[in-house]
Design a protein around this motif. Structure first.
Motif, PDB file in Angstrom:
ATOM      1  N   UNK A   9       2.485  11.125   1.497  1.00 20.23           N
ATOM      2  CA  UNK A   9       3.066  10.088   2.344  1.00 20.23           C
ATOM      3  C   UNK A   9       3.004   8.758   1.609  1.00 20.23           C
ATOM      4  N   UNK A  10       4.134   8.062   1.546  1.00 17.62           N
ATOM      5  CA  UNK A  10       4.182   6.752   0.895  1.00 17.62           C
ATOM      6  C   UNK A  10       3.849   5.689   1.928  1.00 17.62           C
ATOM      7  N   UNK A  20      -6.348   2.656   4.769  1.00 18.96           N
ATOM      8  CA  UNK A  20      -6.654   3.606   3.700  1.00 18.96           C
ATOM      9  C   UNK A  20      -7.719   3.096   2.750  1.00 18.96           C
ATOM     10  N   UNK A  21      -7.771   1.770   2.569  1.00 19.00           N
ATOM     11  CA  UNK A  21      -8.709   1.203   1.615  1.00 19.00           C
ATOM     12  C   UNK A  21     -10.127   1.103   2.177  1.00 19.00           C
ATOM     13  N   UNK A  89       0.167   7.575  -1.149  1.00 24.49           N
ATOM     14  CA  UNK A  89       0.525   6.732  -2.283  1.00 24.49           C
ATOM     15  C   UNK A  89       0.892   5.358  -1.743  1.00 24.49           C
ATOM     16  N   UNK A  90       0.294   4.293  -2.311  1.00 30.84           N
ATOM     17  CA  UNK A  90       0.647   2.943  -1.898  1.00 30.84           C
ATOM     18  C   UNK A  90       2.003   2.573  -2.476  1.00 30.84           C
ATOM     19  N   UNK A  91       2.916   2.143  -1.628  1.00 28.65           N
ATOM     20  CA  UNK A  91       4.265   1.781  -2.063  1.00 28.65           C
ATOM     21  C   UNK A  91       4.242   0.510  -2.891  1.00 28.65           C
ATOM     22  N   UNK A  92       5.050   0.498  -3.943  1.00 37.59           N
ATOM     23  CA  UNK A  92       5.208  -0.718  -4.736  1.00 37.59           C
ATOM     24  C   UNK A  92       5.992  -1.755  -3.939  1.00 37.59           C
ATOM     25  N   UNK A 107      -9.382  -1.224  -6.249  1.00 35.45           N
ATOM     26  CA  UNK A 107     -10.570  -1.386  -5.419  1.00 35.45           C
ATOM     27  C   UNK A 107     -10.716  -0.241  -4.424  1.00 35.45           C
ATOM     28  N   UNK A 108      -9.584   0.167  -3.848  1.00 33.84           N
ATOM     29  CA  UNK A 108      -9.620   1.276  -2.897  1.00 33.84           C
ATOM     30  C   UNK A 108     -10.062   2.564  -3.556  1.00 33.84           C
TER      31      UNK A 108
END
Length: 197
Positions: A9-10, A20-21, A89-92, A107-108
């Motif tokens: 999942x983005x 999430x972090x 996945x963290x979105x750009x 950091x996450x």
């Protein structure tokens, strides 16, 4: 009963990214690849159910977990939760500067690495106690290192690494009841004292 769950999942919103972090929330999500109650998750991570329930509500509010059912346990009705995906996945495209997004990712990941290391230590100590009463506690470890030429190559390596592990898990995953469940934890991080050039 089958429940739909995405493989990846983005994460597009800052609220989801911040959830999430948080290491504890990330740990709770990792325990919800199958439907589970707050009490079950709490037992698995050695937390109190009330605290897990609080974080589950926060994860549900930002859309990272959903309710998939309930069951009667003695005089209580337990709500079952499922993570919306197996990996995130963290979105750009998040509305932050690129260096902020990268810093949050780093950091996450490091926070999760520390939390995971603590969990491995806790689990290993518990298994050592069990080994006093049982003949064998099956376990395995893999420790290796790799030099990667660039950030792009590192990203490609991690992506393929995740895909291969997911394929392996799918290949050997059994639906049979009563079989022992094994915890699989894999990590990639810079080697201390390694050449960073």
């Amino acid at each position: 009963m089958a429940h739909e769950q995405l493989e990846t999942y983005v994460v597009e919103t800052p609220e989801q990214a911040m959830a999430l972090l948080n290491p504890l929330r990330a740990e709770i999500l990792s325990r919800l690849v199958e439907p589970a109650s707050a009490a079950e998750v709490a037992r698995g991570i050695n937390e109190i159910p009330q605290r897990v329930n609080y974080h589950l509500k926060a994860l549900e509010k930002v859309g990272l977990v959903r309710r998939v059912g309930s069951r009667q346990v003695r005089n209580l009705v337990e709500v079952l939760y499922l993570a919306i995906a197996r990996t995130y996945v963290l979105s750009e495209g998040l509305n932050w500067a690129n260096d902020t997004v990268q810093q949050m990712k780093d950091q996450g990941a490091l926070s999760h690495l520390i939390h995971t290391a603590e969990r491995i230590k806790r689990d290993a100590l518990f298994l050592l106690e069990r080994s006093d009463q049982e003949k064998e506690i099956p376990s395995a470890t893999l420790d290796t290192s790799i030099r990667l030429a660039s950030a792009e190559e590192r990203s490609a390596f991690v992506e393929e690494y995740v895909q291969l592990v997911n394929q392996l898990v799918k290949k050997y995953q059994t639906a049979a009841q009563g079989q022992e469940t094994y915890q699989v934890i894999l990590a990639v991080y810079p080697k201390e004292g390694g050449d960073q050039s």
